[in-house]
Design a protein around this motif. Sequence first.
Motif, PDB file in Angstrom:
ATOM      1  N   THR A 256     -11.083   4.225   2.519  1.00  8.02           N
ATOM      2  CA  THR A 256     -12.263   3.446   2.891  1.00  8.02           C
ATOM      3  C   THR A 256     -13.314   4.284   3.602  1.00  8.02           C
ATOM      4  OG1 THR A 256     -11.194   2.780   4.978  1.00  8.02           O
ATOM      5  CG2 THR A 256     -10.910   1.331   3.070  1.00  8.02           C
TER       6      THR A 256
ATOM      7  N   VAL B  55     -10.971  -5.496  -0.660  1.00  7.76           N
ATOM      8  CA  VAL B  55     -11.468  -4.156  -0.336  1.00  7.76           C
ATOM      9  C   VAL B  55     -11.856  -3.409  -1.608  1.00  7.76           C
ATOM     10  CG1 VAL B  55     -10.819  -1.907   0.614  1.00  7.76           C
ATOM     11  CG2 VAL B  55     -10.181  -4.000   1.825  1.00  7.76           C
TER      12      VAL B  55
ATOM     13  N   LEU C  44     -15.381  -1.360  -2.817  1.00 10.96           N
ATOM     14  CA  LEU C  44     -15.442   0.073  -3.127  1.00 10.96           C
ATOM     15  C   LEU C  44     -16.151   0.318  -4.460  1.00 10.96           C
ATOM     16  CD1 LEU C  44     -11.894   1.316  -2.004  1.00 10.96           C
ATOM     17  CD2 LEU C  44     -14.068   1.488  -0.779  1.00 10.96           C
TER      18      LEU C  44
ATOM     19  N   THR D 110     -15.477  -5.477   1.579  1.00 12.55           N
ATOM     20  CA  THR D 110     -14.645  -4.396   2.118  1.00 12.55           C
ATOM     21  C   THR D 110     -14.428  -4.502   3.623  1.00 12.55           C
ATOM     22  OG1 THR D 110     -15.227  -2.860   0.365  1.00 12.55           O
ATOM     23  CG2 THR D 110     -14.454  -1.908   2.420  1.00 12.55           C
TER      24      THR D 110
ATOM     25  N   TYR E  29      -7.777   4.772  -4.782  1.00 11.17           N
ATOM     26  CA  TYR E  29      -7.449   3.546  -4.050  1.00 11.17           C
ATOM     27  C   TYR E  29      -6.580   2.609  -4.892  1.00 11.17           C
ATOM     28  CZ  TYR E  29      -8.009  -0.978  -1.800  1.00 11.17           C
ATOM     29  OH  TYR E  29      -7.765  -2.204  -1.222  1.00 11.17           O
TER      30      TYR E  29
END
Length: 595
Positions: free
Chosen positions: A342, A417, A421, A478, A562
């Motif tokens: 992140t 999240v 991204l 996020t 991720y």
Amino acid sequence: MDKAELIDGKVDWKGRTATKDKHGGFRTSLLVLGTFAFENMATLALGVNLVTYFNAVMHFSVADAANHLTNFMGTNYIITILVAFLADTYLGRYKAVLIAAIIEFLGLGMLALQAHYPKFKPPLCNIYDPTSTNCIQVNGGNAALLFIALYLISFGSGGVKAALPSHGADQFDDKDPKEARQMSSFFNWLLMAVCVGGAISLTFIVWIQDHKGWDLGFTVCAIAMLLGVIIFASGLPQYRFHVIHGNSALTEIVQVYVAAARNRNLQLPEDSNELYEINMDKEAAIEAEFLPHTNVFRFLDKAAIQTSATQTETPNPWKLCRVTQVENAKILLNMIPVFCCTVIMTLCLAQLQTFSIHQGSTMDTRITKSFNIPPASLPILPVVFLIFLVPLYDQIIVPCARKFTGIPTGITYLQRVGVGLVLSSLSMAVAAIMEVKRKKVARDHDMLDATPILQPLPISVFWLSIQYFIFGIADMFTYVGLLEFFYSQTPKDLKSISSSFLWCSMSVGYFLSTIVVNIVNHATKDITRSGGWLAGNNFNRNHLNLFYWLLSLMSLLNFFIYLFVSKRYKYRKEGYEVQINGNGVHELQNKEDGK
């Protein structure tokens, strides 16, 4: 008083057990949301407009101004770790927020004082004239005053961010299904508080700074912070307070690694039940949390291996740790890859707060014939959108998604999240396209060397709103998802530190921005006429579009990493607490993992 109304582990301001009818709940959390709104009103304008202040008033170059801002923001977020530790261990979350907010108010007052008196600033000059010899960068005592004020603000703001969200979440009982759902809504409304405070900051306060003077603008910021302090303090009789024990859960995590290192040569037992855990029939088990053993990171299990030397009534915690303690260490270790993935998003955010603002300063900022929007107010567009989207998401989208998925939050934290991204990568790609368009206008109108203040380019600044709009949606997914994720997965005595994980991720992103800008400028110094992609004050001659494409590609690569990390992540298993009922008998209570 009906005993069912008492709240375990929470007390009122006099140290008495908190009750649901008098303390906490969603109404009390509104005071926390109000405080957060005023804090963001005071500081968000700094995040977008300080780079202009550094450049135009303190006479730093654009790259140096951007780096000073990202260093300021990075310190703001990294300090959350220290304050969160103090809040969880010694001060308590309420005192930590109050002290930090007062420090932030003092820093804003010092900044306003310096902006007001000419003797504390460099003399005026034309920073866009490369032949000017009287542009003196702030130095000496004035520079010291500037950075002392900035880092007092940074410390205070970081302290508020570290402890305030967790104090707000403390107003809910996660064992009560109704209040558990309210706590999830609280995190969504926390973003709403940021948006409301930010909307005022990005319009009213930025306009004051640009048109009425920096001194008056910083004074309004200080007043907003003072109002936040008053609102927060007024809730003292109504708050639920988490009981602090003076021992740090973070220390217990460190003990696991030390004990595992000491026991590295011991053989793990085949049966995990042979590992050390508190006996549920002992007094030490009262109000203790228990987690089941898992088979990940088995090397940490060595911290719980019992030997003849450690089988005593009170074993040395640096040599022998209980299974729950080891499992908490595993949970934190398991979250590190998510944390790392992140960081790149804040690296992108830093550019929207620095270089994109300078892009806007070269463009046509007119809304009407008589009113211009300050470039630093551009982030108001996604903020206004979020003010409408957050209630829609919380009240309609989440309940509908909950019916299909069965997950209380609609989709899992990590799915939320991931959406953000992807959008951050898209935002940087759009920013690169918009910069190509802006430079084409400058080239077509023979304005590559025009002074922005005197000759803005004939292209509307609202073209930049697209990149801000996309990143604003990414924010909602996020950052709120991360707040919920970290809060739900960490041990109960590390809730303030759980909030600081998000801020720490942002801090690393801001510091990384400084490093990346310097590396890019150094690497491209000899292959560009401008002396680097981001060198100098003339954005029409540098290569910001290539820098944005670089960030977009980095973000896309980060997203694929991720995906791999999130698929491997194992959510915290349901634990249970041991409590004593009215007959003195131990009872087990299951705890939801809330994923």
